[in-house]
Design an enzyme around this catalytic site. Sequence first.
Site, PDB file in Angstrom:
ATOM      1  CG  ASP A 283      -2.041   1.006   1.126  1.00  0.00           C
ATOM      2  OD1 ASP A 283      -2.390   1.388  -0.005  1.00  0.00           O
ATOM      3  OD2 ASP A 283      -2.580   1.409   2.176  1.00  0.00           O
TER       4      ASP A 283
ATOM      5  CG  HIS B 252      -0.556   2.020  -9.349  1.00  0.00           C
ATOM      6  ND1 HIS B 252      -0.719   1.677  -8.024  1.00  0.00           N
ATOM      7  CD2 HIS B 252      -1.664   2.747  -9.677  1.00  0.00           C
ATOM      8  CE1 HIS B 252      -1.871   2.154  -7.579  1.00  0.00           C
ATOM      9  NE2 HIS B 252      -2.457   2.823  -8.560  1.00  0.00           N
TER      10      HIS B 252
ATOM     11  CG  LEU C 184       9.585 -16.956  -3.774  1.00  0.00           C
ATOM     12  CD1 LEU C 184       9.528 -17.052  -2.244  1.00  0.00           C
ATOM     13  CD2 LEU C 184      10.090 -15.558  -4.174  1.00  0.00           C
TER      14      LEU C 184
END
Length: 241
Positions: free
Chosen positions: A15, A32, A126
Amino acid sequence: MTLARIPHHVAIVMDGNGRWATRRFLPRVAGHKKGMDALRACVKHCGERGVKVLTVFAFSSENWNRPPEEVSSLMELLAAALAREVPQLNVEGVRIHFVGDRAQLSEKVRAGLAQAEAATAGNQRLVFNICFNYGGRWDIAQAAAKLAARGEAITEQSLDRAMALAHVPDPDLVIRTGGERRLSNFLLWQAAYAELYFSDKLWPEFDAAALDDALADYAARERRFGKTSEQVTPPAAKRVA
Ligand code: IPE
Ligand code: IPE
Ligand code: MG
């Protein structure tokens, strides 16, 4: 740097992109874009630190309520990033999983997600879950609906198996950047016993050092899962520590 206890599964509410951009008099989409760079670095660093599962919140069920231009920019950014980043993710051994409701997404975004999942399916270092058009309530409801359709009994175990994140264990550490102290409908079921870590840094500023701070904070915590401190860490061990 060696860290005592590395969380197996780290989940992040990324955020603060919009505020990062607004403070620089830039359009929100610039935040973004910058957030994507932070995410790339974060994935790499998690792999290097030995984290086995990384789950990120990229677009919530509620984010459809943003201005349409911002929603379409976020869709475009995801589609472009998936196409661009896959070769490097393969080098790093990262396996992508999309987590969320695909039905409302465009054909282009759905195809990009499916391709990225297929292209990284053989990787094992991962697991990288991208929560996109995801909400914790959606997940619980879709899991319950699946069980009901199959006529299966609803228990904690059966619900758990029907959840969108059934392929990984629950998160050990949930990080939220951007200064807010809330979950915003993220992993409502799975975060039942996660350690929570809140950072005031905006997501585009959350670098490897900031992630190490969170990992160090986690390593110092005592996870009791309902037990007493003495049961979890016997007094003899505490004296030595
Ligand atoms: C998080 O950053 C990214 C998404 C929700 C897609 P925000 O866009 O929420 O940034 P702020 O909270 O407005 O600063
Ligand atoms: C949560 O951030 C969702 C993502 C990071 C994708 P928001 O910025 O949408 O959360 P609220 O609305 O401030 O709670
Ligand atoms: Mg926000």
